[in-house]
Design a protein around this motif. Structure first.
Motif, PDB file in Angstrom:
ATOM      1  N   ALA A   1       4.725   4.658   6.765  1.00 50.31           N
ATOM      2  CA  ALA A   1       4.884   5.858   5.938  1.00 50.31           C
ATOM      3  C   ALA A   1       5.771   6.877   6.637  1.00 50.31           C
ATOM      4  CB  ALA A   1       3.512   6.466   5.626  1.00 50.31           C
ATOM      5  N   ALA A   2       5.561   7.061   7.944  1.00 55.49           N
ATOM      6  CA  ALA A   2       6.338   8.049   8.693  1.00 55.49           C
ATOM      7  C   ALA A   2       7.803   7.646   8.828  1.00 55.49           C
ATOM      8  CB  ALA A   2       5.717   8.247  10.081  1.00 55.49           C
ATOM      9  N   VAL A   3       8.051   6.402   9.227  1.00 53.29           N
ATOM     10  CA  VAL A   3       9.438   5.999   9.473  1.00 53.29           C
ATOM     11  C   VAL A   3      10.219   5.900   8.171  1.00 53.29           C
ATOM     12  CG1 VAL A   3       9.050   3.487   9.429  1.00 53.29           C
ATOM     13  CG2 VAL A   3      10.898   4.443  10.815  1.00 53.29           C
ATOM     14  N   SER A   4       9.558   5.514   7.081  1.00 48.23           N
ATOM     15  CA  SER A   4      10.273   5.418   5.804  1.00 48.23           C
ATOM     16  C   SER A   4      10.750   6.788   5.339  1.00 48.23           C
ATOM     17  CB  SER A   4       9.378   4.772   4.736  1.00 48.23           C
ATOM     18  OG  SER A   4       8.246   5.568   4.450  1.00 48.23           O
TER      19      SER A   4
ATOM     20  N   GLU B   1       5.641   8.650  -8.761  1.00 44.93           N
ATOM     21  CA  GLU B   1       5.312   9.435  -7.574  1.00 44.93           C
ATOM     22  C   GLU B   1       6.530   9.638  -6.676  1.00 44.93           C
ATOM     23  OE1 GLU B   1       1.628   8.857  -5.602  1.00 44.93           O
ATOM     24  OE2 GLU B   1       0.839   7.600  -7.193  1.00 44.93           O
ATOM     25  N   ARG B   2       7.682   9.156  -7.124  1.00 43.74           N
ATOM     26  CA  ARG B   2       8.962   9.343  -6.435  1.00 43.74           C
ATOM     27  C   ARG B   2       8.844   8.982  -4.943  1.00 43.74           C
ATOM     28  NH1 ARG B   2       8.804  13.762  -9.955  1.00 43.74           N
ATOM     29  NH2 ARG B   2       8.432  15.338  -8.331  1.00 43.74           N
ATOM     30  N   LEU B   3       8.717   7.695  -4.695  1.00 53.25           N
ATOM     31  CA  LEU B   3       8.552   7.162  -3.340  1.00 53.25           C
ATOM     32  C   LEU B   3       9.821   6.451  -2.884  1.00 53.25           C
ATOM     33  CD1 LEU B   3       4.984   5.648  -3.785  1.00 53.25           C
ATOM     34  CD2 LEU B   3       5.576   7.732  -2.542  1.00 53.25           C
ATOM     35  N   PRO B   4      10.096   6.436  -1.566  1.00 51.13           N
ATOM     36  CA  PRO B   4      11.292   5.753  -1.048  1.00 51.13           C
ATOM     37  C   PRO B   4      11.049   4.252  -0.903  1.00 51.13           C
ATOM     38  CG  PRO B   4      10.131   6.807   0.754  1.00 51.13           C
ATOM     39  CD  PRO B   4       9.376   7.171  -0.503  1.00 51.13           C
ATOM     40  N   ARG B   5      10.871   3.580  -2.024  1.00 51.51           N
ATOM     41  CA  ARG B   5      10.475   2.166  -1.989  1.00 51.51           C
ATOM     42  C   ARG B   5      11.547   1.265  -1.383  1.00 51.51           C
ATOM     43  NH1 ARG B   5       7.903   3.277  -7.452  1.00 51.51           N
ATOM     44  NH2 ARG B   5       5.655   3.345  -7.021  1.00 51.51           N
ATOM     45  N   HIS B   6      12.814   1.610  -1.567  1.00 53.47           N
ATOM     46  CA  HIS B   6      13.879   0.782  -0.978  1.00 53.47           C
ATOM     47  C   HIS B   6      13.811   0.831   0.546  1.00 53.47           C
ATOM     48  CE1 HIS B   6      15.500   1.762  -5.044  1.00 53.47           C
ATOM     49  NE2 HIS B   6      15.798   0.474  -5.006  1.00 53.47           N
ATOM     50  N   VAL B   7      13.509   2.002   1.098  1.00 53.90           N
ATOM     51  CA  VAL B   7      13.399   2.127   2.556  1.00 53.90           C
ATOM     52  C   VAL B   7      12.151   1.414   3.054  1.00 53.90           C
ATOM     53  CG1 VAL B   7      13.226   3.728   4.482  1.00 53.90           C
ATOM     54  CG2 VAL B   7      14.635   4.324   2.519  1.00 53.90           C
ATOM     55  N   ILE B   8      11.053   1.539   2.336  1.00 59.13           N
ATOM     56  CA  ILE B   8       9.834   0.830   2.724  1.00 59.13           C
ATOM     57  C   ILE B   8      10.100  -0.671   2.771  1.00 59.13           C
ATOM     58  CG2 ILE B   8       7.473   0.274   2.026  1.00 59.13           C
ATOM     59  CD1 ILE B   8       7.343   3.125   0.801  1.00 59.13           C
TER      60      ILE B   8
ATOM     61  N   ALA C   1       0.827  -1.207   0.000  1.00 62.87           N
ATOM     62  CA  ALA C   1       0.000   0.000   0.000  1.00 62.87           C
ATOM     63  C   ALA C   1       0.859   1.254   0.000  1.00 62.87           C
ATOM     64  CB  ALA C   1      -0.930  -0.003   1.210  1.00 62.87           C
ATOM     65  N   ASN C   2       1.951   1.217   0.758  1.00 60.09           N
ATOM     66  CA  ASN C   2       2.850   2.369   0.805  1.00 60.09           C
ATOM     67  C   ASN C   2       3.668   2.512  -0.468  1.00 60.09           C
ATOM     68  OD1 ASN C   2       2.796   4.054   3.245  1.00 60.09           O
ATOM     69  ND2 ASN C   2       3.156   2.136   4.341  1.00 60.09           N
ATOM     70  N   MET C   3       3.917   1.395  -1.166  1.00 53.45           N
ATOM     71  CA  MET C   3       4.733   1.444  -2.381  1.00 53.45           C
ATOM     72  C   MET C   3       3.933   1.793  -3.630  1.00 53.45           C
ATOM     73  SD  MET C   3       7.321  -1.803  -2.081  1.00 53.45           S
ATOM     74  CE  MET C   3       8.588  -1.934  -0.825  1.00 53.45           C
ATOM     75  N   ILE C   4       2.645   1.433  -3.653  1.00 54.28           N
ATOM     76  CA  ILE C   4       1.853   1.648  -4.863  1.00 54.28           C
ATOM     77  C   ILE C   4       1.761   3.115  -5.223  1.00 54.28           C
ATOM     78  CG2 ILE C   4      -0.518   1.582  -5.735  1.00 54.28           C
ATOM     79  CD1 ILE C   4      -0.819  -1.158  -4.550  1.00 54.28           C
ATOM     80  N   GLY C   5       1.501   3.951  -4.226  1.00 54.09           N
ATOM     81  CA  GLY C   5       1.380   5.376  -4.508  1.00 54.09           C
ATOM     82  C   GLY C   5       0.429   6.044  -3.547  1.00 54.09           C
ATOM     83  N   SER C   6       0.502   7.349  -3.488  1.00 56.60           N
ATOM     84  CA  SER C   6      -0.245   8.091  -2.489  1.00 56.60           C
ATOM     85  C   SER C   6      -1.760   8.034  -2.713  1.00 56.60           C
ATOM     86  CB  SER C   6       0.222   9.547  -2.455  1.00 56.60           C
ATOM     87  OG  SER C   6       0.023  10.156  -3.707  1.00 56.60           O
ATOM     88  N   LYS C   7      -2.203   7.910  -3.961  1.00 52.65           N
ATOM     89  CA  LYS C   7      -3.636   7.869  -4.216  1.00 52.65           C
ATOM     90  C   LYS C   7      -4.269   6.646  -3.564  1.00 52.65           C
ATOM     91  CE  LYS C   7      -7.074   8.177  -7.921  1.00 52.65           C
ATOM     92  NZ  LYS C   7      -7.303   8.289  -9.383  1.00 52.65           N
ATOM     93  N   PHE C   8      -3.640   5.483  -3.738  1.00 51.27           N
ATOM     94  CA  PHE C   8      -4.135   4.258  -3.114  1.00 51.27           C
ATOM     95  C   PHE C   8      -4.026   4.357  -1.599  1.00 51.27           C
ATOM     96  CE2 PHE C   8      -3.343  -0.177  -1.687  1.00 51.27           C
ATOM     97  CZ  PHE C   8      -4.564  -0.717  -2.046  1.00 51.27           C
TER      98      PHE C   8
END
Length: 489
Positions: free
Chosen positions: A318-321, A346-353, A154-161
């Motif tokens: 989401a917060a800790v990532s 959406e430029r997400l920190p997927r490696h940290v997640i 859910a955190n990796m897919i994107g902010s809309k989801f």
């Protein structure tokens, strides 16, 4: 030679810049889900009732007022420095890179441990909700891992989801907590309001105030954390300087009032206080709901608890990532090149997640109850230490006359509230770390928070010495976060 068009000459590199697609409503939903009224009620109700009797209710307003002072300070800080990582970024700006790094060290460990614990709690309710009432520890851990993987996706897919899930969970929690309070308080109340002043034999007078009451203030403190998560995504929020102070304070205030309202209804409708105090009734919330509202509420409660704990877990991740990513961006972590990378449209920190999922996934398979208790002590310590460091730094900065407010501040009350928040945080850390005989004489569990702070402090000092070594990446980077200002923030 051909002349370069202006739009070609200044094309920015946005690969290290988060996308601003959160608003006041979605930032509020994230913080609301992190604090979570349902989690707040269920986490402390039975324990506090056992320790201090029905009068434990008065611990809620005390802790809420103290934590609201903290949200006021955080609002001032995020308005001035709307950077990813919340407490980490603010502490870094106030007192330097090393101070910020230690804040993030406590914050990251606290939240990552909490991530695993909340996933386990969610699995513990999900199993029975699905009719799986006899799961082994390993099976529960596997289910928790599944919940954790779902949250990570859910955190990796994107902010809309992510926003959609948060809105659904927030609506469910609002309906359930308000519904419990209204149904029990107005239609099934069996005790008078004087019941709220009964210690139920736990102690009397000053002995109750300085014993059971201080203990439940410590326990309740963990129910009112997570509001800073809105600040952790600051660089993803439109109009962050103006929006986030509201989101942070309103999330805690609304959750706190909902927790108090539902708790009031539960207390005044509880069928058998003696059974709770004697240990016969180990789940007074479920007992009260099933007795007053019918047996069908048991399954509904399990569903609501699953939703609440899962949503809280997603918000925690989401917060800790973002906090870990922000530290990696400043080259203050090993493997910063990988951990500081954003990916996707959406430029997400997927490696940290992914990293937090792996670490928390390992933790859910720790079946030794004593070790797990120590880990929970680590989560508690991480939250409160990471809150205290920027608050105390803000108070010191004001005392030295070095504070310049951002566009949104508490105005004339700012200094007073900041000093009160600093005193509150120091007092609450001492209170939660106090070695009460809560664990049947097992000394290292009673001293668990003190021991965890000491161990993490020593480890942090060693890692910090490596990170900030002369010639290291952090020292060479001289990193200063800069947020683009397209909206005149």
């Amino acid at each position: 030679m051909a002349e370069i068009a202006p739009e070609q000459a200044v094309a920015p590199d946005l690969s290290h810049t988060p996308v601003r697609d959160f608003t006041l409503r979605s930032a509020f939903a994230l913080a609301f889900s992190d604090v979570s009224p349902i989690v707040g009620i269920y986490s402390v109700f039975g324990l506090c009732l056992l320790v201090a009797g029905p009068a434990f209710f008065w611990g809620f307003p005390v802790v809420l007022i103290g934590q609201l002072a903290v949200t006021g300070v955080f609002g001032d800080l995020v308005s001035k420095w709307p950077f990813q990582g919340s407490v980490y970024a603010w502490a870094r700006e106030l007192s330097g890179a090393r101070y910020g790094w230690f804040t993030n060290w406590a914050y990251s460990w606290g939240l990552t441990i909490a991530l695993g614990a909340v996933a386990l709690f969610a699995a513990g309710f999900l199993g029975p909700a699905l009719g799986l009432n006899s799961l082994s520890q390993t099976q529960t851990s596997l289910l928790a891992l599944g919940v954790l993987i779902f949250g990570s996706i859910a955190n990796m897919i994107g902010s809309k989801f992510l926003r959609g899930l948060l809105y659904i969970s927030m609506t469910a929690e609002l309906i359930s907590s308000l519904g419990i309070g209204v149904a029990l308080l107005f239609f099934h109340r069996t005790h008078s309001f004087s019941f709220l002043f009964s210690g139920a034999g736990t102690a009397h007078g000053a002995g109750w105030l300085f014993g059971p009451f201080l203990a439940i203030v410590a326990f309740i403190g963990f129910s009112f954390v997570g509001f800073e998560s809105a600040g952790s995504i600051a660089e993803e929020v439109q109009g962050a300087r103006h929006v986030l102070p509201k989101a942070i304070s309103l999330a805690l205030l609304s959750c706190g009032l909902l927790v108090m309202f539902a708790t009031l209804g539960l207390l005044l409708a509880i069928p058998d206080l003696g059974a709770v105090l004697s240990g016969k009734d180990t789940n007074p919330i479920a007992t009260t709901l099933e007795t007053r509202l019918g047996s069908g509420t048991g399954r509904a409660l399990l569903v609501m608890l699953t939703i609440g704990f899962t949503a809280s877990m997603i918000a925690v991740q989401a917060a800790v990532s973002r906090a870990i990513w922000a530290s990696a961006r400043a080259r203050e972590l090993p493997a910063s090149g990988l951990l500081g990378r954003l990916s996707g449209s959406e430029r997400l920190p997927r490696h940290v997640i992914g990293l937090t999922c792996i670490v928390a996934g390992i933790l859910v398979f720790i079946h030794n109850p004593k070790v797990f208790t120590l880990l929970l002590s680590g989560a508690t310590a991480g939250f409160f230490v990471s809150y205290a460091l920027p608050v105390v730094a803000a108070a010191v900065t004001r005392l030295r006359g070095g504070w310049t407010p951002g566009p949104v501040s508490m105005g004339k009350a700012a200094a007073t509230v900041t000093y009160l928040a600093a005193v509150w945080m120091i007092a609450e850390i001492i209170n939660i770390a106090w070695p009460r005989n809560t664990y049947g004489g097992v000394w290292y569990l009673n001293w668990g928070i003190v021991l965890v702070i000491a161990v993490l402090g020593v480890l942090g000092a060693l890692v910090s010495a490596y990170v900030f070594r002369p010639g290291g990446a952090a020292a060479a980077a001289h990193f200063t976060p800069v947020v683009s200002d397209p909206e005149g923030e």
